[in-house]
Design an enzyme around this catalytic site. Structure first.
Site, short mmCIF file in Angstrom:
data_model
loop_
_atom_site.label_atom_id
_atom_site.label_comp_id
_atom_site.label_asym_id
_atom_site.label_seq_id
_atom_site.Cartn_x
_atom_site.Cartn_y
_atom_site.Cartn_z
N ASN A 152 0.85 -1.18 0.00
CA ASN A 152 0.00 0.00 0.00
C ASN A 152 0.89 1.23 0.00
OD1 ASN A 152 -2.88 -1.05 0.34
ND2 ASN A 152 -1.70 -2.21 1.85
N GLU A 153 1.17 1.70 -1.20
CA GLU A 153 2.10 2.82 -1.37
C GLU A 153 1.42 4.13 -0.98
OE1 GLU A 153 5.00 2.10 -1.68
OE2 GLU A 153 5.47 0.65 -3.24
N PRO A 154 2.21 5.22 -0.86
CA PRO A 154 1.62 6.51 -0.49
C PRO A 154 0.39 6.82 -1.34
CG PRO A 154 4.00 6.70 -0.59
CD PRO A 154 3.67 5.30 -1.02
#
Ligand code: F6R
Length: 620
Positions: free
Chosen positions: A158-160
């Protein structure tokens, strides 16, 4: 296992001395729940992570299973993520990694293992992700979710920008994440662009969350996740609102937290001499005033009233720390009488990068300096260099009429292997030997630039490093024996060791631990010598930590840079997959040494061009 709670953390955080202790703690949490559920006849649902962080946890769970009867037959697992697309048996697939690292060594039932499928057709992914969610729910939800944290703050992938309520889905990886994975894939271009990951919302539904972070490179993101407000920019920060999430950290990953940087701001502080030094040096650099110019007001304005009351006034504190820092400056690091000095270099270039200036000074001051290169460093040599040297030797031998046939066949074998080599494929023995030889000859050339003759160099080629891959084996007992023998043979008065805390693949740490163990053994037999730690090729000790500051002149810095240049195969290391900083080693070394000098200067100490820094090793 002793650990410390972080007082001002927004996610409950426990700090352990080492990652090993933190991993054992995590394993005990799992162990306790599994045993409890086993006795009640209930399954245990675990959410699992991959990556370098949970390796120690899996090792400990395997040990608990094999040696202490931990029965995992009732465990159901769901992995967080998988690269997409990714063949199941690919050497980079998380599926294969999980089996090799954990599942193959315990008794979790095959049909209870769930790992996102990297082999799906694009049109099937969305439906698959929903079924993954359903399967988690059907299993009763996750009891304990294990997490690591990426340098982007991701949990799972879950990237930025991932939302608080995101679910299992296909995502695009952040460039930072792909760069971090580049080492494993032998090139950023080989890292998949996408992945399938559980969402933040999926993770947040776990009843208990254990998130771990180890190593100095994680310290900045840990600070932001734990002390700053929740934000989509850092997925891990959402854990602040989970009712039962705990961060397990080692000291290196906790290093940026306020409780370590400026503990006086968040907790009652016991004013030990080390703490006083840290606070006064920090204050002086913060307010940009020399130590001897600090005023009572500076202390009061910066949460340092207690220190002022107990040990003040400012004038006394400034004077005390000024004298203390002055005493750390050492122009004769091994004294004025000729002595034998042994420098350990984990890879063949750490010696000159980290303490080349001091080495040059020691030699000039008449000491006999030996350097022990602990590993071959062959992994860090590019294929094109191996190819060039095989070609060189063949041409050389042909030119001088030396055994042309054998060399031609070595060259041909090397070239045809490299022609067909796929990314990440381990090298042949022959290629590894050539790569090791390249580094060995560079090390000899670099040592000569410091006036150290070849017969004062030791190429130890320790066993733990000889895996041919980035992942290294644990230290081998014979490795420690080799170091003991070296101490007995050379009888040094002083040794230097890389005390780095952040080396991503653990080579420096393993080397340091092997040396410490060897030191303990020879000390028991009555041999004694000073043990100094230089930090390593990436970071430097901070001004308040330094116990020996060796001033380096502009001329010596130039010679040090020349010695670093001799490691030609590492010159384009900046382009090597996984390299965190694209500046070259000589640039960073010069900047570090000059910035330590600048810090001493702004503390109001003598002004030097550059400084190399050391701390003393203390056996704990
Ligand atoms: C792995 C995962 C990632 C990693 C993170 C840290 O399944 O989901 O979030 O936990 O990238 O990786 P390491 O531990 O290799 O630093």
């Amino acid at each position: 296992m002793s650990s410390q709670y972080v007082p001002n953390a927004r996610i409950r955080s426990l700090v352990f001395k080492t990652s090993g202790e933190a991993s054992r703690h995590a394993a005990l949490i799992v162990d306790r729940l599994v045993r409890e559920n086993n006795s009640a006849g209930r399954p245990t649902v675990l959410g699992l992570a991959t990556g370098s962080t949970p390796v120690g946890l899996y090792r400990e769970l395997i040990r608990l299973h094999k040696e202490e009867g931990l029965d995992l037959s009732g465990v159901v697992t769901f992995n967080l993520d998988e690269y997409y697309p990714m063949p199941a048996d690919d050497s980079h697939s998380y599926r294969r990694w999980m089996h090799e690292t954990f599942f193959d060594h315990v008794n979790i039932k095959k049909h209870n293992i769930h790992i996102p499928d990297g082999t799906l057709q694009p049109e099937d992914v969305e439906d698959y992700c929903q079924r993954y969610e359903t399967a988690i729910r059907k299993a009763g939800g996750i009891d304990i979710q294990i997490l690591g944290i990426g340098r982007t703050g991701h949990i799972g992938f879950n990237e930025p920008g991932s939302q608080r309520n995101s679910r299992t889905r296909q995502v695009t990886l952040d460039p930072v994440t792909r760069r971090d994975a580049a080492g494993d894939f032998f090139g950023e271009e080989n890292v998949p662009q996408q992945a399938i990951t559980m969402g933040v919302g999926t993770i947040m539904e776990a009843r208990k969350i254990v998130i771990m972070a180890f190593g100095e490179h994680k310290a900045p993101i840990v600070l932001r996740a734990v002390e700053n407000p929740q934000t989509e920019a850092i997925s891990a920060s959402f854990l602040q609102s989970h009712p039962d999430a705990t961060f397990l950290l080692d000291e290196a990953a906790a290093g940026e937290l306020t409780v370590y940087r400026r503990p006086w701001e968040v907790t009652a502080v016991d004013w030990t001499p080390d703490r006083i030094r840290q606070a006064v040096v920090w204050l002086s650099l913060e307010v940009k005033k020399a130590l001897l110019k600090l005023s009572d007001l500076d202390f009061r304005d910066h949460h340092l009233y207690d220190l002022l009351r107990e040990h003040g006034p400012a004038e006394a504190l400034g004077e005390q720390i000024f004298q203390d820092r002055l005493a750390s400056i050492q122009n004769y690091p091994a004294g004025t009488e000729p002595r034998t000095v042994l420098v350990f270099s984990p890879h063949p270039d750490d010696d000159v990068i980290s303490m080349g200036g001091t080495i040059i000074r020691l030699v000039e001051q008449g000491h006999k300096v030996h350097v022990a290169y602990m590993t071959s460093g062959n992994i860090a040599v590019f294929d094109h260099d191996a190819r060039r040297f095989a070609d060189f030797v063949e041409s050389f031998n042909r030119l001088f009429g030396i055994d042309a046939k054998t060399t031609a066949s070595v060259r041909d074998r090397v070239q045809s292997f490299l022609d067909s080599k796929s990314p990440g494929q381990p090298d042949t023995e022959e290629v590894l030997k050539i790569k090791g030889l390249i580094r060995e000859t560079e090390a000899r050339a670099a040592a000569l630039a410091c006036d150290i003759p070849p017969d004062q160099l030791e190429f130890m080629d320790l066993r733990f490093y000889r895996t041919g891959t980035i992942a290294k084996a644990p230290i081998h007992p014979e490795d420690i024996n080799d170091i003991v023998k070296l101490f007995e043979r050379l009888q040094p008065s002083q040794i230097y060791v890389a005390g780095e805390l952040s080396d991503p693949h653990g080579t420096h740490r393993t080397c340091a631990e092997a040396i410490y163990e060897a030191v303990r053994r020879v000390r028991k037999k009555g041999q004694s010598f000073e043990v100094w730690l230089y930090r390593g090729a990436w970071e430097e000790w901070e001004p308040h930590q330094i116990e020996m500051a060796v001033p380096i002149s502009p001329e010596t810095v130039e010679r040090k840079k020349l010695a670093i240049f001799r490691h030609q195969s590492q010159k384009d290391k900046a382009m090597f997959p996984g390299t965190r900083d694209k500046r070259e080693f000589w640039q960073r070394a010069e900047e570090r040494n000059r910035s330590t000098a600048a810090a001493y200067d702004s503390l109001g100490l003598p002004e030097f061009y550059a400084v190399e820094a050391f701390v003393r090793w203390r056996d704990l």
